[in-house]
Design an enzyme around this catalytic site. Structure first.
Site, PDB file in Angstrom:
ATOM      1  N   LYS A 192     -37.412 -20.253  -3.258  1.00  0.00           N
ATOM      2  CA  LYS A 192     -37.771 -19.447  -4.430  1.00  0.00           C
ATOM      3  C   LYS A 192     -37.467 -20.255  -5.683  1.00  0.00           C
ATOM      4  O   LYS A 192     -36.312 -20.505  -6.010  1.00  0.00           O
ATOM      5  CB  LYS A 192     -36.996 -18.135  -4.484  1.00  0.00           C
ATOM      6  CG  LYS A 192     -37.532 -17.194  -5.571  1.00  0.00           C
ATOM      7  CD  LYS A 192     -36.528 -16.165  -6.035  1.00  0.00           C
ATOM      8  CE  LYS A 192     -35.613 -16.685  -7.101  1.00  0.00           C
ATOM      9  NZ  LYS A 192     -36.296 -16.947  -8.414  1.00  0.00           N
ATOM     10  N   GLY A 225     -34.921 -11.830 -10.120  1.00  0.00           N
ATOM     11  CA  GLY A 225     -33.866 -11.267  -9.289  1.00  0.00           C
ATOM     12  C   GLY A 225     -34.358 -10.321  -8.223  1.00  0.00           C
ATOM     13  O   GLY A 225     -33.741 -10.198  -7.161  1.00  0.00           O
ATOM     14  N   VAL A 248     -24.664 -15.448 -11.012  1.00  0.00           N
ATOM     15  CA  VAL A 248     -25.616 -15.311  -9.907  1.00  0.00           C
ATOM     16  C   VAL A 248     -24.957 -15.741  -8.606  1.00  0.00           C
ATOM     17  O   VAL A 248     -25.136 -15.115  -7.557  1.00  0.00           O
ATOM     18  CB  VAL A 248     -26.887 -16.133 -10.182  1.00  0.00           C
ATOM     19  CG1 VAL A 248     -27.791 -16.151  -8.946  1.00  0.00           C
ATOM     20  CG2 VAL A 248     -27.652 -15.557 -11.369  1.00  0.00           C
ATOM     21  N   GLU A 266     -24.081 -24.392  -6.023  1.00  0.00           N
ATOM     22  CA  GLU A 266     -23.867 -25.356  -7.109  1.00  0.00           C
ATOM     23  C   GLU A 266     -24.073 -24.589  -8.402  1.00  0.00           C
ATOM     24  O   GLU A 266     -25.203 -24.271  -8.775  1.00  0.00           O
ATOM     25  CB  GLU A 266     -24.862 -26.517  -6.972  1.00  0.00           C
ATOM     26  CG  GLU A 266     -24.356 -27.812  -7.582  1.00  0.00           C
ATOM     27  CD  GLU A 266     -24.773 -27.990  -9.018  1.00  0.00           C
ATOM     28  OE1 GLU A 266     -24.052 -27.456  -9.894  1.00  0.00           O
ATOM     29  OE2 GLU A 266     -25.789 -28.633  -9.277  1.00  0.00           O
ATOM     30  N   CYS A 302     -25.812 -28.266 -15.903  1.00  0.00           N
ATOM     31  CA  CYS A 302     -24.512 -27.694 -15.543  1.00  0.00           C
ATOM     32  C   CYS A 302     -23.373 -28.699 -15.634  1.00  0.00           C
ATOM     33  O   CYS A 302     -22.230 -28.329 -15.871  1.00  0.00           O
ATOM     34  CB  CYS A 302     -24.567 -27.075 -14.150  1.00  0.00           C
ATOM     35  SG  CYS A 302     -25.231 -28.181 -12.892  1.00  0.00           S
ATOM     36  N   GLU A 402     -19.568 -20.960 -20.521  1.00  0.00           N
ATOM     37  CA  GLU A 402     -20.634 -21.961 -20.493  1.00  0.00           C
ATOM     38  C   GLU A 402     -21.738 -21.563 -21.468  1.00  0.00           C
ATOM     39  O   GLU A 402     -22.305 -20.479 -21.381  1.00  0.00           O
ATOM     40  CB  GLU A 402     -21.202 -22.080 -19.076  1.00  0.00           C
ATOM     41  CG  GLU A 402     -22.253 -23.155 -18.936  1.00  0.00           C
ATOM     42  CD  GLU A 402     -22.797 -23.263 -17.526  1.00  0.00           C
ATOM     43  OE1 GLU A 402     -23.095 -24.391 -17.091  1.00  0.00           O
ATOM     44  OE2 GLU A 402     -22.937 -22.215 -16.858  1.00  0.00           O
TER      45      GLU A 402
END
Length: 499
Positions: A192, A225, A248, A266, A302, A402
């Site tokens: 996905k 989602g 998530v 990750e 990230c 973040e």
């Protein structure tokens, strides 16, 4: 709006969005959604909302292909030949996919084409994992005692059906990392893509459709989602591999608990770039750290060191050079060679970043520059001017959450021990960097900082070395042999030699 991406879209002429399930394209009869360009908010295409129904169809196909089909039992040489067709297909479509990635997430074209997140990098990743296919082996063990004459050996077997959930910032790179590894290990896959980056993912699916994989080995569903949730929770999925936010990741972790799914997560980061006074060049170091936040994907990576932990003796010099770097940032059409920074992926992400910037000001940090939106010809896109905060304490929101945007927070330190303590005082532990010419200090600090990866005087990831995080930055590693371990189960067989 001074530019439009619709002519580029028309020239590429991507096919209408469809699902790919059980070896065939499906013209979806259900709900659809529009994907917008983050650079202009023009419509780039319409894609199916697969939801529970589409996920059920895809998982059933992947389950059947794994339990009954030839892929998990295929000879290593034959599976390598199929993977080579995929690799060749990616190389053949390289230019097209670089351009589609620009339309997807606004990444400057020359950076899509020339960095580790491009189509060539994806092909290289597939090639790396295909090279492991005939080297995935177990071990034999010496007889342990005289109590029994038993021979023990281990085999690595594919983990099963994999749900691969991709991020928007590196859709081609992560496609290779997850799908290439899973298929090379003999798993079947339901992938996905992010709801924001479907164009290049669909082109990748077309390459798989042309590579003659057995039906159901590779499947693709689209949506947000309402698709990712059912996929991560589906009882027919044996393993979920996701690159995404920590929030998530929490939901995926919880959804997989009831079926004991294997997980590779990750997730987010709040990485530290620690700058010692003996760094080789303060100007270069400041430009590097500020540039990681202000150019390329504008901090939407990230592993970006978004906390610059700088020795107090060079603090003013660091800020001066970081300020100078931002003058080189150019917004605009991602296909313009002068453009070197990307917009935020969505209006929602713009609101999040601006809200955190306001929070930083409210908590007493000093906003040296940026943090607003350019107007005029860029007003229709999701652009934010790069920002730098000083007078930041590590307990402030901007030092702990973040951003995933073009913001660098500068935190001063006096001693090596203090720098390590600040770096480790975080809920995250994905990556980081240390800038010093003292090699003993470099190794000492690198070992002391609690993070999955640390760069010394530079930072990069490659397909054959592990990458991943600790704490809220995730579970597991991607890259090299650890990825093979993540997509296989270890089976022990013992034989009674006296029977």
């Amino acid at each position: 709006m001074s530019f439009s991406l619709l002519p580029e879209l028309a020239a590429l002429n991507p096919r209408p969005g469809r699902l790919y399930i059980d070896g065939r394209w499906i013209d979806w009869d259900g709900e659809r959604f529009e994907q917008l360009s983050p650079a202009t908010n023009e419509v780039m295409g319409s894609f199916p909302v697969a939801g529970q129904r589409g996920v059920d169809m895809a998982v059933a196909a992947a389950r059947r292909a794994f339990d009954e089909g030839p892929w998990p039992r295929m000879r290593a040489q034959d599976r390598k030949r199929v993977m080579q067709r995929v690799i060749d297909g990616i190389y053949a479509a390289e230019e097209e996919m670089h351009r589609l990635q620009c339309l997807d997430n606004g990444m400057p074209y020359h950076m899509s084409r020339g960095t580790r997140v491009g189509a060539k990098a994806a092909a290289d990743i597939f090639d790396h994992y295909a090279g492991w296919i005939d080297k995935i082996n177990g071990e034999t063990y010496p007889v342990f005692s005289a109590a029994s004459n038993m021979q023990y050996m281990t085999f690595r077997e594919p983990v099963g059906v994999v749900g691969a959930i991709l991020p928007y910032n590196g859709p081609l790179f992560t496609f290779g990392t997850k799908v290439g590894a899973a298929l090379s290990c003999g798993c079947t896959v339901v992938v996905k893509p992010s709801e924001y980056t479907n164009l290049c993912a669909q082109r990748m699916a077309e390459i798989f459709a042309e590579a003659d994989l057995p039906p159901g080995v590779f499947n693709m569903v689209t949506g947000a989602g309402e698709t990712g949730g059912p996929l991560s929770a589906h009882p027919g999925i044996d393993k979920v591999s996701i690159t995404g936010s920590s929030d998530v990741g929490e939901r995926v972790y919880a959804a997989g608990a009831s079926t004991m799914k294997r997980l590779s997560l990750e997730l987010g980061g709040k990485s530290a770039g620690i700058v010692f006074p003996d760094t080789r060049n303060v100007a270069t170091t400041a430009a590097t750290l500020m540039g990681l936040c202000s150019t390329f994907l504008s901090g939407q990576v990230c592993s970006t060191p978004s906390r610059a932990i700088v020795h107090r003796s060079i603090l003013d010099e660091f800020v001066e050079h970081a300020s100078a770097q931002v003058k080189a940032v150019r917004f605009g059409n991602p296909f313009d060679p002068a453009t070197n920074a990307a917009p935020m992926i969505s209006r929602r992400q713009v609101d999040k970043v601006l809200g955190l910037i306001a929070k930083g000001v409210g908590e007493g940090a000093t906003l040296r520059f940026g943090g607003d939106q350019p107007g005029g010809d860029l007003a229709s896109g999701n652009w934010i001017n790069p920002a730098l905060f000083t007078d930041v304490r590590n307990d402030m929101t901007i030092a702990r959450q973040e951003f995933f945007g073009p913001v660098l927070s500068v935190i001063p330190f006096e001693t090596e021990e203090e720098a390590i303590a600040i770096a480790n005082d975080s809920d995250y532990g994905l990556a980081g960097a240390i800038y010093t010419t003292d090699i003993s200090r470099a190794f000492r600090v690198a070992r002391a900082v609690r993070s999955g990866s640390i760069g010394i005087n530079n930072y990069a990831s490659v397909p054959n070395a592990p990458m991943g995080g600790i704490k809220r930055s995730g579970i597991g590693r991607e890259g090299g042999w650890p990825t093979i371990e993540a997509f296989t189960e270890l089976k022990t067989i013992n034989i009674n030699l006296d029977a």
